[in-house]
Design a protein around this motif. Structure first.
Motif, mmCIF file in Angstrom:
data_model
loop_
_atom_site.group_PDB
_atom_site.id
_atom_site.type_symbol
_atom_site.label_atom_id
_atom_site.label_comp_id
_atom_site.label_asym_id
_atom_site.label_seq_id
_atom_site.Cartn_x
_atom_site.Cartn_y
_atom_site.Cartn_z
ATOM 1 N N THR A 44 0.847 -1.183 0.000
ATOM 2 C CA THR A 44 0.000 0.000 0.000
ATOM 3 C C THR A 44 0.887 1.239 0.000
ATOM 4 O O THR A 44 2.072 1.174 0.346
ATOM 5 C CB THR A 44 -0.917 0.033 1.235
ATOM 6 N N ILE A 45 0.310 2.361 -0.375
ATOM 7 C CA ILE A 45 1.063 3.615 -0.434
ATOM 8 C C ILE A 45 0.265 4.712 0.269
ATOM 9 O O ILE A 45 -0.956 4.612 0.400
ATOM 10 C CB ILE A 45 1.372 4.038 -1.881
ATOM 11 N N PRO A 46 0.938 5.765 0.738
ATOM 12 C CA PRO A 46 0.213 6.887 1.333
ATOM 13 C C PRO A 46 -0.702 7.549 0.302
ATOM 14 O O PRO A 46 -0.461 7.484 -0.903
ATOM 15 C CB PRO A 46 1.333 7.841 1.765
ATOM 16 N N LYS B 10 -2.018 16.739 3.556
ATOM 17 C CA LYS B 10 -0.874 15.935 3.955
ATOM 18 C C LYS B 10 -1.036 14.503 3.450
ATOM 19 O O LYS B 10 -2.140 14.046 3.188
ATOM 20 C CB LYS B 10 -0.726 15.933 5.474
ATOM 21 N N TRP B 11 0.106 13.819 3.325
ATOM 22 C CA TRP B 11 0.088 12.422 2.912
ATOM 23 C C TRP B 11 -0.025 11.533 4.146
ATOM 24 O O TRP B 11 0.651 11.762 5.150
ATOM 25 C CB TRP B 11 1.354 12.081 2.136
ATOM 26 N N GLY B 12 -0.881 10.539 4.070
ATOM 27 C CA GLY B 12 -1.048 9.664 5.220
ATOM 28 C C GLY B 12 -1.760 8.377 4.854
ATOM 29 O O GLY B 12 -1.960 8.052 3.683
ATOM 30 N N ARG B 13 -2.165 7.651 5.877
ATOM 31 C CA ARG B 13 -2.837 6.361 5.706
ATOM 32 C C ARG B 13 -4.126 6.365 6.530
ATOM 33 O O ARG B 13 -4.214 5.707 7.569
ATOM 34 C CB ARG B 13 -1.911 5.221 6.133
ATOM 35 N N SER C 132 -3.740 1.374 6.887
ATOM 36 C CA SER C 132 -2.892 0.370 6.245
ATOM 37 C C SER C 132 -1.475 0.417 6.796
ATOM 38 O O SER C 132 -0.998 1.450 7.274
ATOM 39 C CB SER C 132 -2.870 0.579 4.732
ATOM 40 N N GLN C 133 -0.807 -0.719 6.706
ATOM 41 C CA GLN C 133 0.511 -0.886 7.304
ATOM 42 C C GLN C 133 1.597 -0.263 6.437
ATOM 43 O O GLN C 133 1.573 -0.355 5.213
ATOM 44 C CB GLN C 133 0.796 -2.384 7.484
ATOM 45 N N HIS C 134 2.563 0.405 7.070
ATOM 46 C CA HIS C 134 3.716 0.916 6.344
ATOM 47 C C HIS C 134 4.492 -0.251 5.735
ATOM 48 O O HIS C 134 4.620 -1.319 6.345
ATOM 49 C CB HIS C 134 4.639 1.714 7.264
ATOM 50 N N CYS C 135 5.005 -0.044 4.550
ATOM 51 C CA CYS C 135 5.739 -1.098 3.845
ATOM 52 C C CYS C 135 7.240 -0.847 3.934
ATOM 53 O O CYS C 135 7.684 0.304 3.864
ATOM 54 C CB CYS C 135 5.321 -1.137 2.376
ATOM 55 N N PRO C 136 8.040 -1.895 4.078
ATOM 56 C CA PRO C 136 9.495 -1.704 4.050
ATOM 57 C C PRO C 136 9.915 -1.166 2.691
ATOM 58 O O PRO C 136 9.386 -1.580 1.653
ATOM 59 C CB PRO C 136 10.037 -3.115 4.293
ATOM 60 N N SER C 137 10.850 -0.228 2.681
ATOM 61 C CA SER C 137 11.274 0.366 1.407
ATOM 62 C C SER C 137 12.777 0.596 1.417
ATOM 63 O O SER C 137 13.389 0.774 2.477
ATOM 64 C CB SER C 137 10.538 1.683 1.149
ATOM 65 N N ARG C 138 13.347 0.594 0.235
ATOM 66 C CA ARG C 138 14.773 0.836 0.057
ATOM 67 C C ARG C 138 14.983 1.734 -1.161
ATOM 68 O O ARG C 138 14.239 1.649 -2.137
ATOM 69 C CB ARG C 138 15.538 -0.484 -0.139
ATOM 70 N N PRO C 139 16.013 2.603 -1.135
ATOM 71 C CA PRO C 139 16.266 3.483 -2.276
ATOM 72 C C PRO C 139 17.022 2.762 -3.391
ATOM 73 O O PRO C 139 17.996 2.050 -3.126
ATOM 74 C CB PRO C 139 17.125 4.602 -1.669
#
Length: 276
Positions: free
Chosen positions: A74-76, A83-86, A90-97
């Motif tokens: 899921t995404i904000p 503002k961006w939010g949830r 929904s659960q924050h997702c692990p992310s990497r650059p």
């Protein structure tokens, strides 16, 4: 972008348009093992017509992945308060650059090359990635800054900076002098690039843990063996392990006397820490 579209900074400063926050879902449409240490993924970005490219050829996005096997990505969302939010909880997702190896605004397809290594969140996904996988991304950011007066380029990176090297080389003006040093795990990890630049690429097959030395990288040694730079104003871009690139930057600045304002040293990862 094509080989003659890399933009030189008109004012030799670092002023660029402000970052615009936005998020997208993307479907994996292709997965390819480029080399033993690199996997290429191609993503079809939903709503990609509003994606704002950074203008930097080393631009990166945050690649968001499933929190677990049973939870979708899921995404904000942009809320009524601006503002961006949830708001749905929904659960924050692990992310990497990761570097955007290529972006096609017409087809909304994005290419991201991922280094394979043990224990990595995104690397683990890439190893098992399948067509149809959904990931999240954001608007890209970048760092590579080319002074208008630059007459040559030097890039010094480990394998994590290789996608940026490839894109930069493909976007350099025809005949532009470029000196490239890339540290890779093995000779089989070399890549071919379609470039019109007058580029010399030196591959150093020494990346990774070895019993003869601590750490994964020998970038400081590679930099230390560079004893002279081309004549005239240039630009140096260094990318890799954070402490290593700092040592490399100091070599060019303090030993070779190169203008520190014309060096960008980017820590892509930190030895012993997860890349977050």
């Amino acid at each position: 972008m094509t080989a003659d579209t890399l933009v030189f900074d008109e004012h030799d400063d670092h002023d660029h348009a402000p970052y615009v926050e936005d998020y997208f879902l993307a479907k994996t449409i292709a997965v390819e093992r480029l080399t033993p240490s690199m996997i290429r993924t191609v993503l079809k970005v939903d709503g990609g017509e509003r994606l704002i490219a950074s203008g930097h050829p080393d631009e990166w996005v945050r690649l968001a992945l499933r929190p677990d096997a049973n939870t979708p990505v899921t995404i904000p969302v942009l809320m009524e308060n601006g503002k961006w939010g949830r708001p749905d909880g929904s659960q924050h997702c692990p992310s990497r650059p990761y570097t955007v190896r290529n972006w096609n605004p017409v087809t909304c397809e994005m290419v991201i090359d991922i280094v394979v290594h043990e224990g990595g969140v995104a690397a683990g996904w890439a190893i098992n990635a399948e067509v149809g996988d959904i990931v999240g991304i954001c608007n890209p950011e970048g760092r590579f800054w080319f002074p208008k007066t630059a007459q040559w380029l030097m890039m010094l990176t480990d394998i994590t900076g290789l996608p940026a090297v490839g894109r930069v080389l493909e976007e350099l003006p025809i005949g532009f002098p470029a000196i490239i040093h890339v540290e890779v795990p093995s000779d089989d990890d070399r890549q071919q690039f379609n470039t019109g630049a007058n580029a010399t690429i030196t591959w150093h097959a020494c990346h990774g843990l070895k019993p003869t030395r601590p750490g994964h990288t020998e970038l400081p040694r590679i930099a230390g063996n560079i004893h002279a730079l081309p004549d005239g104003p240039g630009y140096i871009y260094i990318a890799g392990e954070a402490k290593a690139v700092s040592v490399c930057r100091a070599h060019f600045r303090d030993v070779l006397g190169f203008d520190k304002k014309r060096i960008d040293a980017v820590g892509y990862w930190i030895e012993g820490q997860a890349r977050i």
